[in-house]
Design a protein around this motif. Structure first.
Motif, PDB file in Angstrom:
ATOM      1  N   ARG A   1      21.026  13.052 -10.580  1.00  0.00           N
ATOM      2  CA  ARG A   1      22.221  13.234 -11.399  1.00  0.00           C
ATOM      3  C   ARG A   1      23.282  14.062 -10.685  1.00  0.00           C
ATOM      4  O   ARG A   1      24.488  13.915 -10.970  1.00  0.00           O
ATOM      5  CB  ARG A   1      21.834  13.910 -12.726  1.00  0.00           C
TER       6      ARG A   1
ATOM      7  N   PRO B   1      25.816   1.455  -9.052  1.00  0.00           N
ATOM      8  CA  PRO B   1      25.697   2.284  -7.844  1.00  0.00           C
ATOM      9  C   PRO B   1      26.722   1.913  -6.779  1.00  0.00           C
ATOM     10  O   PRO B   1      27.343   0.848  -6.820  1.00  0.00           O
ATOM     11  CB  PRO B   1      24.275   1.992  -7.354  1.00  0.00           C
ATOM     12  N   ARG B   2      26.880   2.801  -5.808  1.00  0.00           N
ATOM     13  CA  ARG B   2      27.824   2.570  -4.714  1.00  0.00           C
ATOM     14  C   ARG B   2      27.372   1.355  -3.907  1.00  0.00           C
ATOM     15  O   ARG B   2      26.216   1.237  -3.514  1.00  0.00           O
ATOM     16  CB  ARG B   2      27.899   3.811  -3.818  1.00  0.00           C
TER      17      ARG B   2
ATOM     18  N   ARG C   1      24.345  13.602  -7.879  1.00  0.00           N
ATOM     19  CA  ARG C   1      25.135  12.730  -7.006  1.00  0.00           C
ATOM     20  C   ARG C   1      25.973  11.725  -7.793  1.00  0.00           C
ATOM     21  O   ARG C   1      26.521  10.780  -7.214  1.00  0.00           O
ATOM     22  CB  ARG C   1      24.224  11.991  -6.019  1.00  0.00           C
ATOM     23  N   LEU C   2      26.041  11.900  -9.103  1.00  0.00           N
ATOM     24  CA  LEU C   2      26.954  11.128  -9.946  1.00  0.00           C
ATOM     25  C   LEU C   2      28.087  12.032 -10.397  1.00  0.00           C
ATOM     26  O   LEU C   2      27.869  13.205 -10.678  1.00  0.00           O
ATOM     27  CB  LEU C   2      26.229  10.569 -11.173  1.00  0.00           C
TER      28      LEU C   2
ATOM     29  N   ILE D   1      17.528   8.368 -10.713  1.00  0.00           N
ATOM     30  CA  ILE D   1      18.719   8.790  -9.987  1.00  0.00           C
ATOM     31  C   ILE D   1      18.756  10.302  -9.865  1.00  0.00           C
ATOM     32  O   ILE D   1      18.145  11.022 -10.662  1.00  0.00           O
ATOM     33  CB  ILE D   1      20.025   8.299 -10.669  1.00  0.00           C
TER      34      ILE D   1
ATOM     35  N   TRP E   1      29.452   7.224  -7.640  1.00  0.00           N
ATOM     36  CA  TRP E   1      28.062   7.353  -7.210  1.00  0.00           C
ATOM     37  C   TRP E   1      28.081   7.653  -5.716  1.00  0.00           C
ATOM     38  O   TRP E   1      28.621   6.884  -4.920  1.00  0.00           O
ATOM     39  CB  TRP E   1      27.288   6.048  -7.420  1.00  0.00           C
TER      40      TRP E   1
ATOM     41  N   ALA F   1      22.273   8.150  -4.358  1.00  0.00           N
ATOM     42  CA  ALA F   1      22.102   8.639  -5.724  1.00  0.00           C
ATOM     43  C   ALA F   1      20.852   8.055  -6.389  1.00  0.00           C
ATOM     44  O   ALA F   1      20.264   8.671  -7.272  1.00  0.00           O
ATOM     45  CB  ALA F   1      23.336   8.310  -6.562  1.00  0.00           C
ATOM     46  N   GLU F   2      20.456   6.869  -5.953  1.00  0.00           N
ATOM     47  CA  GLU F   2      19.217   6.273  -6.466  1.00  0.00           C
ATOM     48  C   GLU F   2      18.044   6.839  -5.670  1.00  0.00           C
ATOM     49  O   GLU F   2      17.866   6.501  -4.499  1.00  0.00           O
ATOM     50  CB  GLU F   2      19.236   4.757  -6.301  1.00  0.00           C
TER      51      GLU F   2
END
Length: 378
Positions: free
Chosen positions: A182, A204-205, A184-185, A180, A165, A169-170
């Protein structure tokens, strides 16, 4: 990256690293399997200014029979329970990788990083005994080379999952209905000798991006992994000169791996027992040794301190002046006794630092996701 002062950790092994420490009247052994025991111990360590607490764990019950402390709680669970009650101290549980999946380790340590607001670490360990293998029943005992090759792959999988992640990303975009982004995943698409993991993570990160990885360099196999993967390397030595030589060799090996040696902190284990006089401390250690006849007494082959808290303060000052290592991990033989002496004499005080995360305390930057920087396929 310079390390302006000695990094100070403490390892909390049950009632102490000595297997007979539970027999002391001040051991607190009656509360050992309660949350209150652990929150009190780790809160005390934070108040004393320790930078991090190391929480041992294993899938094997302690050896030695009825005379020694037996049984343990899960180290990650202890750290997670303590995290909301502390605010500065790093929390570094051991998570064995031999009989577990790296996806689970990744998620557990990430959750701890969220819970602690960026103070999580992971000490990587392996399971080398037949007892541990039979507890799972999935494979036979492995030799050290195979164990640490698997551990090396597990660390690679975990760190890729931590990066899967990207930051941000959120997006929680209410008008579009997208929680999210997507893009960034990322799939990690790892295929090795022991694991084949597509990813991405389901978590998440975390605040640190990459929680701190610790490995003990106590065998050739673990040392090879440590210099390639660890942010913290733990060592033992009989004296400061040997520790300094070991550190120098490790730093050279880190350079050979293409890493910056100043980005890795090398910490020396220091068994300790504290009392109000050197004579009392020595007498108490002898009593512990009598209670556990199979336990080898402290000897000249291991750098240690048995004496007063004030003398420990002097020893830590000597370690700092010698510049032999980047820090020390105290390993109290009798945990409550040493914490009580330190509290009474206040030889360890909270450092003046604005560091919030464990990475900041170590002087390490927060890394970008490798997938954000390489543009890897999502």
């Amino acid at each position: 990256m310079s390390q302006p002062r000695l990094f100070l950790g403490i390892e909390t092994v049950g009632t102490g690293t000595h297997p007979a420490s539970w027999r002391r009247t001040d051991s607190g052994a009656e509360d050992l399997f309660t949350a209150g025991y652990w929150t009190a111990v780790i809160s005390s360590a934070e108040e004393l200014g320790f930078d991090a607490v190391f929480l041992p764990d294993s899938f094997g019950i302690q050896s030695g029979g009825a005379a020694v402390t037996r049984g343990r709680l899960d180290a990650v669970a202890i750290a997670a329970r303590t995290a909301p009650l502390t605010s500065r101290i790093g929390l570094i549980p051991q998570v064995p990788v031999t009989h577990t999946e790296p996806f689970h380790a990744s998620k557990a340590v990430t959750a701890l990083d969220f819970t602690s607001l960026g103070r999580a670490g992971w000490e990587v360990t392996v399971s080398a005994t037949d007892v541990e293998a039979k507890a799972f029943g999935r494979k036979e005992v492995q030799d050290p080379t195979s164990l640490w090759h698997e551990a090396d792959e597990a660390i690679e999988v975990v760190t890729r999952l931590w990066d899967s992640w990207e930051d941000g990303a959120e997006i929680r975009d209410v008008p579009s209905g997208r929680f999210i982004d997507r893009a960034r995943l990322h799939y990690i698409d790892f295929a090795g000798d022991n694991f084949s993991v597509k990813g991405p993570s389901i978590t998440p990160r975390s605040p640190q991006g990459q929680p701190i990885i610790t490995v003990r360099a106590d065998t050739p196999e673990s040392t090879e992994v440590a210099v390639r993967r660890a942010d913290i390397i733990r060592i033992s030595a009989p004296d400061l000169a040997t520790a300094a030589a070991h550190r120098l060799a490790l730093r050279a090996a880190i350079v050979t791996e293409g890493r910056d040696p100043d980005s890795v902190q090398i910490l020396l284990d220091l068994p300790v027992h504290l009392a109000d006089s050197a004579e009392a401390a020595l007498s108490e250690v002898r009593e512990l040794d009598r209670w556990a006849a199979e336990h080898p007494p402290l000897g000249p082959d291991r750098f240690h301190h048995v004496g007063t808290a004030a003398a420990l303060d002097d020893l830590l000052a000597e370690v700092t002046r010698a510049d032999a290592v980047d820090g020390v991990v105290l390993r109290p033989l009798a945990l409550h006794a040493s914490l009580a002496e330190l509290t009474t004499h206040r030889t360890v005080v909270a450092p003046t630092t604005t560091a919030v995360t464990l990475r900041e305390r170590l002087g390490l930057p927060r890394p970008l996701s490798r997938y954000a920087t390489t543009g890897a396929a999502r």
